[in-house]
Enzyme design. Structure first.
Site, PDB file in Angstrom:
ATOM      1  N   ARG A 240       0.871  -1.174   0.000  1.00  0.00           N
ATOM      2  CA  ARG A 240       0.000   0.000   0.000  1.00  0.00           C
ATOM      3  C   ARG A 240       0.909   1.225   0.000  1.00  0.00           C
ATOM      4  NH1 ARG A 240      -3.464  -2.765  -1.558  1.00  0.00           N
ATOM      5  NH2 ARG A 240      -5.553  -3.154  -0.707  1.00  0.00           N
ATOM      6  N   GLU A 269      -3.580   7.566  -4.577  1.00  0.00           N
ATOM      7  CA  GLU A 269      -3.762   6.925  -5.885  1.00  0.00           C
ATOM      8  C   GLU A 269      -4.950   7.569  -6.578  1.00  0.00           C
ATOM      9  OE1 GLU A 269      -3.952   2.671  -5.631  1.00  0.00           O
ATOM     10  OE2 GLU A 269      -1.997   2.566  -4.665  1.00  0.00           O
ATOM     11  N   HIS A 288      -1.146   0.263  -9.869  1.00  0.00           N
ATOM     12  CA  HIS A 288      -1.773  -0.697  -8.940  1.00  0.00           C
ATOM     13  C   HIS A 288      -2.363  -1.895  -9.708  1.00  0.00           C
ATOM     14  CE1 HIS A 288      -3.729  -0.998  -4.682  1.00  0.00           C
ATOM     15  NE2 HIS A 288      -3.416  -2.202  -5.151  1.00  0.00           N
TER      16      HIS A 288
HETATM   17  C1  GLV Z   1      -5.043  -5.097  -4.011  1.00  0.00           C
HETATM   18  O1  GLV Z   1      -4.270  -4.213  -3.757  1.00  0.00           O
HETATM   19  C2  GLV Z   1      -5.671  -5.905  -3.019  1.00  0.00           C
HETATM   20  O2  GLV Z   1      -5.580  -5.603  -1.820  1.00  0.00           O
HETATM   21  O3  GLV Z   1      -6.299  -6.915  -3.414  1.00  0.00           O
END
Ligand code: GLV
Ligand code: GLV
Length: 327
Positions: A240, A269, A288
């Site tokens: 994260r 983000e 991401h």
């Molecule tokens: C993606 O970042 C998730 O947490 O699945």
């Protein structure tokens, strides 16, 4: 019998969405971007279940506006820092996530970032497209070797372990620091050695972050942590964004305190286009996408649907993040 009402905050793959549509009266936000807050608050009113994505904040306000009949929140992600878990638990609402199915897919991508950063794949592509490739160059785009290097894992959960497994194929030395588990029983078989955070930071060529975002891990990789790293260090973050302090990362990359970074997650983000990080050549920033394989996104959709339906029926969720509710 009337079908239960649910709000789905984005279109997820059909493998899961078809199940949701079959068993529920589903209000599905059709936008490519997350629903604006007012749409979310309006959409959840009176629903029995919410299927959320990590891009929507599901806090106490959302739960209260939904109403006391709200039985389940199913997150289409393994991470659940977008949901106020204590608030859900307090209200007796189970929260589901999608662990396990994305472990290998995410580790594949983290390793891809590691290799792309070390061997300057993205810079190479830009160089070619810019018409700069004139001849084979003895010193062109040199980087460190991946094989034989030391990989430092910050976080040794499922994804961290999957990284260790990949690293062993590259004859890497693997150190791990986990904020919770000090001596993991799986470590020996994976060829990974437990170390304190300072040792991992100071002795690794690659430092890859695999912790969830919690108050304890926010800015875990800050100026102090970066200062402990070697000038050759390459930082990879697929966990994260806020686990890494972006201002400190910028300074460290700019000044050459560390060599390179590769991020799949940013804070916020999307990363703002005026972020100073985007002015640097020694960073790769992906949008991401670590879990973004066709098969994995299908499996995540199936799991999210299974958690949602179980919660609507009052059954224990197959993968629940607040199972203490069932005690
Ligand atoms: C993606 O970042 C998730 O947490 O699945
Ligand atoms: C993934 O499944 C993780 O939580 O490590």
């Amino acid at each position: 019998m009337a079908k239960p009402k649910v709000f789905v905050t984005r279109i997820i793959p059909d493998k899961g969405l078809d199940i949701v549509k079959e068993f529920c009266e589903a209000n599905i936000w059709p936008g490519e971007l997350p629903p604006p807050r007012d749409v979310l608050l309006e959409g959840v009113k009176g629903v029995d279940g919410i299927l959320s994505l990590l891009t929507s904040k599901i806090d106490a306000e959302v739960m209260d506006i939904a109403g006391p009949q709200l039985k389940v929140i199913s997150n289409y992600a393994v991470g659940f820092d977008n949901i106020d878990i204590p608030a859900a638990t307090q209200r007796g609402i189970p929260v589901g996530n999608t662990p396990g199915v994305l472990t290998d897919t995410t580790a594949d991508f983290a390793f891809a970032l590691l290799m792309a950063a070390a061997r300057r794949v993205v810079e190479g592509d830009k160089y070619t497209r810019a018409g700069k490739w004139q001849t084979w160059g003895p010193k062109l785009l040199l980087g460190p070797d991946v094989h034989g290097a030391t990989l430092g894992l910050v976080g040794f959960g499922r994804i961290g372990k999957a990284m260790a497994k990949r690293a062993s194929g590259f004859d890497m030395k693997v150190l791990y620091y986990d904020p919770i588990i000090k001596d993991d029983p799986d470590a020996a078989a994976l060829g990974a050695q437990s170390a304190d955070l300072d040792t991992v930071l100071s002795q690794s060529d690659f430092i890859s972050v695999h912790t969830p975002l919690t108050p304890d891990t926010r800015h875990l990789i800050n100026a102090t942590a970066l200062a402990k790293m070697r000038p050759e260090a390459i930082v990879i973050n697929t966990a994260r964004g806020p686990v890494v302090d972006h201002d400190a990362l910028y300074e460290a990359l700019k000044s050459g305190q560390i060599a390179y970074a590769a991020l799949d997650v940013t804070d916020p983000e999307p990363i703002p286009l005026d972020s100073p990080l985007l002015t640097l050549d020694n960073i790769i920033i992906a949008p991401h996408i670590a879990s973004a394989s066709v098969a994995t996104r299908d499996k995540m959709a199936e799991m999210a649907a299974a958690n949602l339906l179980a919660g609507l029926k009052g059954e224990p969720l197959p993968t629940c993040v607040n199972p203490e509710l069932y005690k």
